[in-house]
Write an enzyme that holds these catalytic residues in place. Structure first.
Site, PDB file in Angstrom:
ATOM      1  N   TYR A 185       0.847  -1.204   0.000  1.00  8.16           N
ATOM      2  CA  TYR A 185       0.000   0.000   0.000  1.00  8.16           C
ATOM      3  C   TYR A 185       0.880   1.252   0.000  1.00  8.16           C
ATOM      4  CZ  TYR A 185      -3.696   3.196   1.709  1.00  8.16           C
ATOM      5  OH  TYR A 185      -4.601   4.222   1.875  1.00  8.16           O
ATOM      6  N   ARG A 195     -10.705  -1.804   9.889  1.00 10.24           N
ATOM      7  CA  ARG A 195     -10.185  -0.555  10.447  1.00 10.24           C
ATOM      8  C   ARG A 195     -10.723  -0.386  11.861  1.00 10.24           C
ATOM      9  NH1 ARG A 195     -10.279   3.480   5.185  1.00 10.24           N
ATOM     10  NH2 ARG A 195     -12.063   2.245   4.515  1.00 10.24           N
ATOM     11  N   PHE A 236     -14.217  -1.654  16.380  1.00  7.97           N
ATOM     12  CA  PHE A 236     -14.676  -1.442  17.767  1.00  7.97           C
ATOM     13  C   PHE A 236     -16.206  -1.318  17.832  1.00  7.97           C
ATOM     14  CE2 PHE A 236     -10.503   0.668  19.526  1.00  7.97           C
ATOM     15  CZ  PHE A 236      -9.892  -0.574  19.508  1.00  7.97           C
ATOM     16  N   GLY A 282      -1.820  -0.562  23.097  1.00  7.45           N
ATOM     17  CA  GLY A 282      -2.801   0.512  22.907  1.00  7.45           C
ATOM     18  C   GLY A 282      -2.217   1.905  23.060  1.00  7.45           C
ATOM     19  N   GLN A 342      -0.188   3.248  20.899  1.00 10.21           N
ATOM     20  CA  GLN A 342      -0.002   3.896  19.575  1.00 10.21           C
ATOM     21  C   GLN A 342      -1.104   4.930  19.368  1.00 10.21           C
ATOM     22  OE1 GLN A 342      -1.169   0.828  20.089  1.00 10.21           O
ATOM     23  NE2 GLN A 342      -2.262  -0.036  18.364  1.00 10.21           N
ATOM     24  N   ARG A 394      -3.472   7.727  16.893  1.00 10.61           N
ATOM     25  CA  ARG A 394      -4.039   8.111  15.591  1.00 10.61           C
ATOM     26  C   ARG A 394      -4.798   9.411  15.820  1.00 10.61           C
ATOM     27  NH1 ARG A 394      -1.173   4.451  14.578  1.00 10.61           N
ATOM     28  NH2 ARG A 394      -1.433   2.738  13.102  1.00 10.61           N
ATOM     29  N   ASP A 420       3.092  -1.562  12.343  1.00 11.85           N
ATOM     30  CA  ASP A 420       1.956  -0.691  12.704  1.00 11.85           C
ATOM     31  C   ASP A 420       2.541   0.633  13.229  1.00 11.85           C
ATOM     32  OD1 ASP A 420      -1.197  -1.583  13.855  1.00 11.85           O
ATOM     33  OD2 ASP A 420      -0.354   0.383  14.303  1.00 11.85           O
ATOM     34  N   GLN A 465       2.814   6.338  15.988  1.00  7.61           N
ATOM     35  CA  GLN A 465       2.216   7.659  16.220  1.00  7.61           C
ATOM     36  C   GLN A 465       1.802   8.264  14.882  1.00  7.61           C
ATOM     37  OE1 GLN A 465       5.251  10.118  17.993  1.00  7.61           O
ATOM     38  NE2 GLN A 465       6.764   9.660  16.409  1.00  7.61           N
TER      39      GLN A 465
HETATM   40  P1  NAD Z   1     -12.917   1.990   0.336  1.00  5.66           P
HETATM   41  O1  NAD Z   1     -12.347   0.612   0.326  1.00  5.66           O
HETATM   42  O2  NAD Z   1     -14.194   2.232   1.034  1.00  5.66           O
HETATM   43  O3  NAD Z   1     -13.060   2.544  -1.138  1.00  5.66           O
HETATM   44  C1  NAD Z   1     -12.184   2.213  -2.183  1.00  5.66           C
HETATM   45  C2  NAD Z   1     -13.016   1.960  -3.432  1.00  5.66           C
HETATM   46  O4  NAD Z   1     -12.135   1.715  -4.546  1.00  5.66           O
HETATM   47  C3  NAD Z   1     -13.927   0.730  -3.298  1.00  5.66           C
HETATM   48  O5  NAD Z   1     -15.232   1.058  -3.689  1.00  5.66           O
HETATM   49  C4  NAD Z   1     -13.280  -0.287  -4.249  1.00  5.66           C
HETATM   50  O6  NAD Z   1     -14.227  -1.192  -4.771  1.00  5.66           O
HETATM   51  C5  NAD Z   1     -12.662   0.626  -5.299  1.00  5.66           C
HETATM   52  N1  NAD Z   1     -11.550   0.014  -6.041  1.00  5.66           N
HETATM   53  C6  NAD Z   1     -10.451  -0.596  -5.535  1.00  5.66           C
HETATM   54  N2  NAD Z   1      -9.666  -1.029  -6.537  1.00  5.66           N
HETATM   55  C7  NAD Z   1     -10.263  -0.650  -7.703  1.00  5.66           C
HETATM   56  C8  NAD Z   1      -9.931  -0.785  -9.073  1.00  5.66           C
HETATM   57  N3  NAD Z   1      -8.814  -1.413  -9.470  1.00  5.66           N
HETATM   58  N4  NAD Z   1     -10.781  -0.265 -10.008  1.00  5.66           N
HETATM   59  C9  NAD Z   1     -11.914   0.371  -9.633  1.00  5.66           C
HETATM   60  N5  NAD Z   1     -12.306   0.518  -8.348  1.00  5.66           N
HETATM   61  C10 NAD Z   1     -11.476   0.013  -7.398  1.00  5.66           C
HETATM   62  O7  NAD Z   1     -11.761   2.941   0.956  1.00  5.66           O
HETATM   63  P2  NAD Z   1     -11.802   4.492   1.327  1.00  5.66           P
HETATM   64  O8  NAD Z   1     -11.518   4.625   2.768  1.00  5.66           O
HETATM   65  O9  NAD Z   1     -12.987   5.131   0.755  1.00  5.66           O
HETATM   66  O10 NAD Z   1     -10.507   5.011   0.544  1.00  5.66           O
HETATM   67  C11 NAD Z   1     -10.599   5.701  -0.668  1.00  5.66           C
HETATM   68  C12 NAD Z   1      -9.248   6.264  -1.065  1.00  5.66           C
HETATM   69  O11 NAD Z   1      -8.766   7.154  -0.044  1.00  5.66           O
HETATM   70  C13 NAD Z   1      -8.156   5.196  -1.238  1.00  5.66           C
HETATM   71  O12 NAD Z   1      -7.336   5.567  -2.330  1.00  5.66           O
HETATM   72  C14 NAD Z   1      -7.383   5.275   0.045  1.00  5.66           C
HETATM   73  O13 NAD Z   1      -6.042   4.877  -0.133  1.00  5.66           O
HETATM   74  C15 NAD Z   1      -7.488   6.746   0.391  1.00  5.66           C
HETATM   75  N6  NAD Z   1      -7.314   6.981   1.846  1.00  5.66           N
HETATM   76  C16 NAD Z   1      -8.345   6.761   2.712  1.00  5.66           C
HETATM   77  C17 NAD Z   1      -8.145   6.968   4.074  1.00  5.66           C
HETATM   78  C18 NAD Z   1      -9.246   6.803   5.088  1.00  5.66           C
HETATM   79  O14 NAD Z   1      -8.993   7.015   6.273  1.00  5.66           O
HETATM   80  N7  NAD Z   1     -10.461   6.458   4.719  1.00  5.66           N
HETATM   81  C19 NAD Z   1      -6.881   7.386   4.540  1.00  5.66           C
HETATM   82  C20 NAD Z   1      -5.855   7.570   3.618  1.00  5.66           C
HETATM   83  C21 NAD Z   1      -6.093   7.390   2.270  1.00  5.66           C
HETATM   84  N1  UDP Z   2      -6.408  -1.543  15.855  1.00  7.25           N
HETATM   85  C1  UDP Z   2      -6.772  -2.140  17.055  1.00  7.25           C
HETATM   86  N2  UDP Z   2      -7.807  -3.029  17.041  1.00  7.25           N
HETATM   87  C2  UDP Z   2      -8.500  -3.361  15.918  1.00  7.25           C
HETATM   88  C3  UDP Z   2      -8.155  -2.725  14.702  1.00  7.25           C
HETATM   89  C4  UDP Z   2      -7.089  -1.832  14.711  1.00  7.25           C
HETATM   90  O1  UDP Z   2      -6.170  -1.863  18.100  1.00  7.25           O
HETATM   91  O2  UDP Z   2      -9.422  -4.189  16.004  1.00  7.25           O
HETATM   92  C5  UDP Z   2      -5.306  -0.567  15.858  1.00  7.25           C
HETATM   93  C6  UDP Z   2      -4.235  -0.810  14.791  1.00  7.25           C
HETATM   94  O3  UDP Z   2      -3.274  -1.725  15.246  1.00  7.25           O
HETATM   95  C7  UDP Z   2      -3.669   0.586  14.600  1.00  7.25           C
HETATM   96  C8  UDP Z   2      -4.890   1.500  14.850  1.00  7.25           C
HETATM   97  O4  UDP Z   2      -5.837   0.706  15.556  1.00  7.25           O
HETATM   98  O5  UDP Z   2      -2.698   0.853  15.559  1.00  7.25           O
HETATM   99  C9  UDP Z   2      -5.527   2.029  13.582  1.00  7.25           C
HETATM  100  O6  UDP Z   2      -5.742   0.937  12.726  1.00  7.25           O
HETATM  101  P1  UDP Z   2      -6.498   1.028  11.329  1.00  7.25           P
HETATM  102  O7  UDP Z   2      -6.485  -0.345  10.741  1.00  7.25           O
HETATM  103  O8  UDP Z   2      -7.808   1.678  11.534  1.00  7.25           O
HETATM  104  O9  UDP Z   2      -5.667   2.021  10.435  1.00  7.25           O
HETATM  105  P2  UDP Z   2      -4.126   2.413  10.263  1.00  7.25           P
HETATM  106  O10 UDP Z   2      -4.086   3.790  10.782  1.00  7.25           O
HETATM  107  O11 UDP Z   2      -3.245   1.486  11.056  1.00  7.25           O
HETATM  108  O12 UDP Z   2      -3.902   2.295   8.807  1.00  7.25           O
END
Ligand code: NAD
Ligand code: UDP
Length: 328
Positions: free
Chosen positions: A147, A188, A193, A209, A211, A213, A273, A276
């Site tokens: 990723y 996530r 939770f 616990g 760490q 976010r 993981d 911070q």
């Molecule tokens: P999500 O899994 O809910 O949404 C991702 C979507 O992309 C899904 O609908 C999936 O079916 C689609 N997808 C994946 N691969 C594909 C492909 N090859 N072709 C077409 N569609 C495809 O995740 P999200 O949380 O909505 O994340 C969306 C974007 O934001 C991602 O790029 C993710 O890396 C980025 N992002 C999200 C967070 C967050 O906290 N939610 C944090 C950092 C970055």
């Molecule tokens: N985490 C946890 N219990 C869970 C799922 C996640 O303690 O059931 C922790 C995980 O190890 C990380 C934080 O929660 O430290 C955030 O995890 P998440 O998968 O939401 O996203 P990340 O920020 O790690 O990409």
């Protein structure tokens, strides 16, 4: 004539909220998704609208859209650690090949392209809070490498198209964002939770616990992304809520919110993981006049109400997707 925007990952959590925003702003919206982690439920309400259309397509393959495009927002990618560990190759492909295809499309259409990058480009950060100038501490061959490195490549190729092809590009580095339409079982921490509390299970904290976010409510995130797209700033911008807490504190907040009488149990910390995470949002404030506004207490309540309203079978389904049907 209405402006036309392509949003990839439209059936996912963030993509579906972005579709809502652009539809409400009066754009013509094309949502594209292969549904690997997303669900049509998230955009069912948009389907009847005249200014929304949906294309079921994997963007890691050549992307064709007829007619003009003014903007492309590339949000397609598995986003939870559980998802990208299950489908690592697809994760690498959508960040690399998918981004390349969409940059090519943006060039042909003379569209402005915004990519969804992530705080994961900082890896397990040694600089705190994270500023955009920090290069990060990423393990390319660890479990998160698929990723993190896909997202780092995505930034690099986007910058290259900006520099060499003069394409208009924007890069948002998204920090942990939450809200309605997250998948209850995507692994996530927030859906994990709340799902556990609703099922009457103990809450699983990984590691001790300690760490941290910093959780941003989806409406704030969408506002930041919209402002960045409309700005003229081509370099990465952090969008996230700087309100930082430990995962133990977060578990306690969920216990209080849900009123569950379950306890916290501890499980091993997954490899690499990050210990911070907190965004430095000075750049977003200065360039976009943006700041996170939604207090965690308020955002969590709205999100909890959403999860509570889901049908019973979604609550008990531990595996959402048959990923094997996507493996190539
Ligand atoms: P999500 O899994 O809910 O949404 C991702 C979507 O992309 C899904 O609908 C999936 O079916 C689609 N997808 C994946 N691969 C594909 C492909 N090859 N072709 C077409 N569609 C495809 O995740 P999200 O949380 O909505 O994340 C969306 C974007 O934001 C991602 O790029 C993710 O890396 C980025 N992002 C999200 C967070 C967050 O906290 N939610 C944090 C950092 C970055
Ligand atoms: N985490 C946890 N219990 C869970 C799922 C996640 O303690 O059931 C922790 C995980 O190890 C990380 C934080 O929660 O430290 C955030 O995890 P998440 O998968 O939401 O996203 P990340 O920020 O790690 O990409």
């Amino acid at each position: 004539m209405k402006e036309r925007v392509l949003i990839t990952g439209a059936a996912g959590f963030l993509g579906s909220h972005l579709c809502d925003r652009f539809v409400n702003e009066g754009f013509e919206v094309i949502g594209m998704d292969n549904l690997i982690t997303g669900s049509l439920d998230n955009i069912a309400h948009l389907m009847p609208l005249e200014n929304f259309e949906f294309h079921h397509h994997d963007v890691s393959n050549f992307v064709h859209v007829s007619g003009k495009l003014d903007y492309i927002l590339h949000f397609a990618s598995p986003a939870s650690p559980i998802d990208y560990l299950k489908i690592p190759i697809q994760t690498l492909k959508v960040g690399s090949l998918g981004t390349h295809n969409l940059l090519g499309l943006a060039r042909v259409k003379k569209a402005r392209m915004l990519i969804a990058s992530t705080s994961e480009v900082y890896g397990d950060p040694l600089v705190h809070p994270q500023v955009e100038e920090y290069y990060g501490n990423v393990n390319p061959v660890g479990p998160r490498g698929v990723y993190d490195e896909a997202k780092r490549f995505q930034e690099a190729i986007t910058m290259a198209y900006h520099t060499y092809h003069k394409l208009e590009t924007r890069i948002v580095r998204i920090f942990n964002t939450y809200g309605p339409r997250m998948r209850l079982n995507d692994g996530r921490v927030l859906p994990a939770f709340i799902g556990q509390a609703l099922r009457g299970e103990d809450l699983t904290v990984f590691g001790d616990g300690s760490q941290t976010r910093s959780f941003c409510y989806v409406d704030d995130q969408v506002e930041g992304i919209f402002r960045l797209l409309m700005s003229d700033y081509p370099y990465p911008v952090n969008i996230g809520n700087p309100d930082e807490i430990t995962i133990s504190q977060f578990a306690e907040e969920i216990i209080k919110l849900t009123g569950t009488d379950q306890k916290v149990i501890y499980k091993p910390l997954p490899k690499d993981d990050p210990m911070q995470r907190q965004p430095d949002t000075s750049k977003a404030k200065k360039i976009l006049g943006w700041d996170a506004k939604v207090d965690r207490k308020v955002g969590l309540k709205i999100t909890y109400e959403y999860f509570k309203s889901l049908p019973e079978e979604k609550l008990h389904k531990t595996e959402h997707k048959n990923f094997s049907s996507f493996i190539k």
